[in-house]
Motif scaffolding. Structure first.
Motif, short mmCIF file in Angstrom:
data_model
loop_
_atom_site.label_atom_id
_atom_site.label_comp_id
_atom_site.label_asym_id
_atom_site.label_seq_id
_atom_site.Cartn_x
_atom_site.Cartn_y
_atom_site.Cartn_z
N GLY A 44 0.79 -1.22 0.00
CA GLY A 44 0.00 0.00 0.00
C GLY A 44 0.83 1.27 0.00
O GLY A 44 1.97 1.28 -0.46
N HIS A 128 -3.06 -4.41 -1.19
CA HIS A 128 -3.58 -3.68 -0.04
C HIS A 128 -3.77 -2.22 -0.38
O HIS A 128 -2.89 -1.60 -0.97
N SER A 129 -4.91 -1.65 0.01
CA SER A 129 -5.14 -0.21 0.01
C SER A 129 -4.83 0.42 -1.35
O SER A 129 -5.41 0.03 -2.36
N GLY A 153 -8.80 -4.06 2.16
CA GLY A 153 -8.81 -2.63 2.44
C GLY A 153 -8.73 -1.79 1.17
O GLY A 153 -7.98 -0.81 1.13
N ASP A 258 -12.93 -0.45 9.24
CA ASP A 258 -12.06 0.20 8.26
C ASP A 258 -12.74 1.43 7.67
O ASP A 258 -13.61 1.32 6.81
N CYS A 261 -12.33 1.87 3.86
CA CYS A 261 -13.13 1.01 2.99
C CYS A 261 -14.44 0.69 3.70
O CYS A 261 -14.64 -0.40 4.24
N HIS A 286 -8.18 -1.02 8.75
CA HIS A 286 -7.50 -0.96 7.45
C HIS A 286 -6.16 -1.69 7.47
O HIS A 286 -5.67 -2.12 6.43
#
Length: 308
Positions: A44, A128-129, A153, A258, A261, A286
């Motif tokens: 991320g 991720h992210s 996430g 989170d 998200c 997250h």
């Protein structure tokens, strides 16, 4: 580069920018697998593979769990993240560095290298992210390279309510910034989901990821600003890729707490991605891959990657 495991193999491959190399780390399955499986982890916005999939809590990492399940596990560090991928040259003034479109081409280079290395046509991704934005962008451009994807996430487009802030080329992130970010979403009165003992050990490794971090006051890690610029733009209604172009199945995994998200974000992605599925991990935020319920994330990802 120092190895996180004696069996770890390390590779530096050319990136899309002339003269800059991308760092990859690889760990083979713990035992001989009956059917070869390969997966690439896409990090991320604030820390690289060594501090996410390969970081060991009490001697065991997510990478270890995937290796135990029979996977060849790869981790990619984008330019400017960690101490091993080449960083961007300093140019003043400069726009935020490391935007989705450019990082997508770094990811494509990594995927092509890994598929050639294993003699396979495509491979799955765990992202991720902000890494889900890069992965979605790459999968839309190169659907022939990407198998199923786990987005945990993930970032979604939100209806614009205000203009996005304009970030500089680089951001400086302190340990206090990370601690605040890791703990902010846990509701008041709930027990912590991230051990302070684990965070303290993780924090030392985080500062080690930037050799100049301890020369700053307070100690801070220099991180490309483009990732958070992409996130802020997404929350101002400008999304950096078209989820409708993704042809592979996607599993969306999100934490109950989170804020990056939320339910509305997941709903937008489920509607926008042609083949998407959703699961929510209780008592998770997250940063669920660093928290007490990380094994639930491990199980969900492993099952989906195996087609279960």
């Amino acid at each position: 580069a120092p190895k996180l495991d004696p069996r770890e193999r390390q590779f530096w491959i050319p990136g899309p920018r002339d003269g800059l190399q991308i760092f990859l780390r690889h760990l083979s399955p713990s035992a001989l697998a009956t059917d070869a499986r390969v997966v690439l982890y896409v990090h991320g916005a604030t820390f690289p593979s060594a501090l996410s999939i390969a970081h060991r809590f009490d001697g065991y990492s997510w990478r270890d769990a995937l290796c135990d399940a029979g996977f060849d596990v790869w981790g990619l560090d984008f330019h400017g993240f960690g101490d091993f991928s080449d960083s961007y040259p300093d140019v003043d003034p400069a726009p935020p560095l490391g935007r989705t479109a450019e990082a997508s081409r770094q990811l494509e280079q990594a995927v092509r290298f890994i598929t050639d290395h294993h003699g396979i046509a495509r491979l799955p991704l765990i992202a991720h992210s902000w890494g889900t934005m890069v992965s979605g962008h790459c999968a839309g451009r190169c659907p022939e390279l990407v198998d199923r994807m786990v987005f945990f996430g993930p970032i979604a487009r939100r209806p614009p309510t205000a203009d996005a802030p304009k970030l500089p080329a680089w951001r400086l992130i302190t340990l206090q910034d990370q601690w605040d970010r890791f703990t902010a979403d846990v509701p008041s009165g709930e027990p912590a989901v991230l051990s302070k003992r684990h965070f303290d050990a993780w924090g030392e490794a985080y500062l080690d990821s930037d050799p100049e971090s301890r020369n700053l006051r307070p100690p801070s890690v220099k991180t490309p600003g483009g990732a958070f610029q992409d996130i802020f733009d997404a929350w101002a209604g400008r999304f950096s890729y078209d989820p409708g172009l993704i042809q592979s199945p996607v599993k969306i995994v999100r934490g109950e707490w989170d804020s990056m998200c939320a339910d509305t974000d997941a709903a937008w992605l489920l509607n926008a991605i042609p083949d998407a599925h959703d699961v929510k991990i209780p008592r998770a935020t997250h940063l669920m891959h660093l928290e007490e319920n990380r094994y639930a994330l491990y199980r969900e990802a492993e099952a989906f990657l195996k087609g279960e």
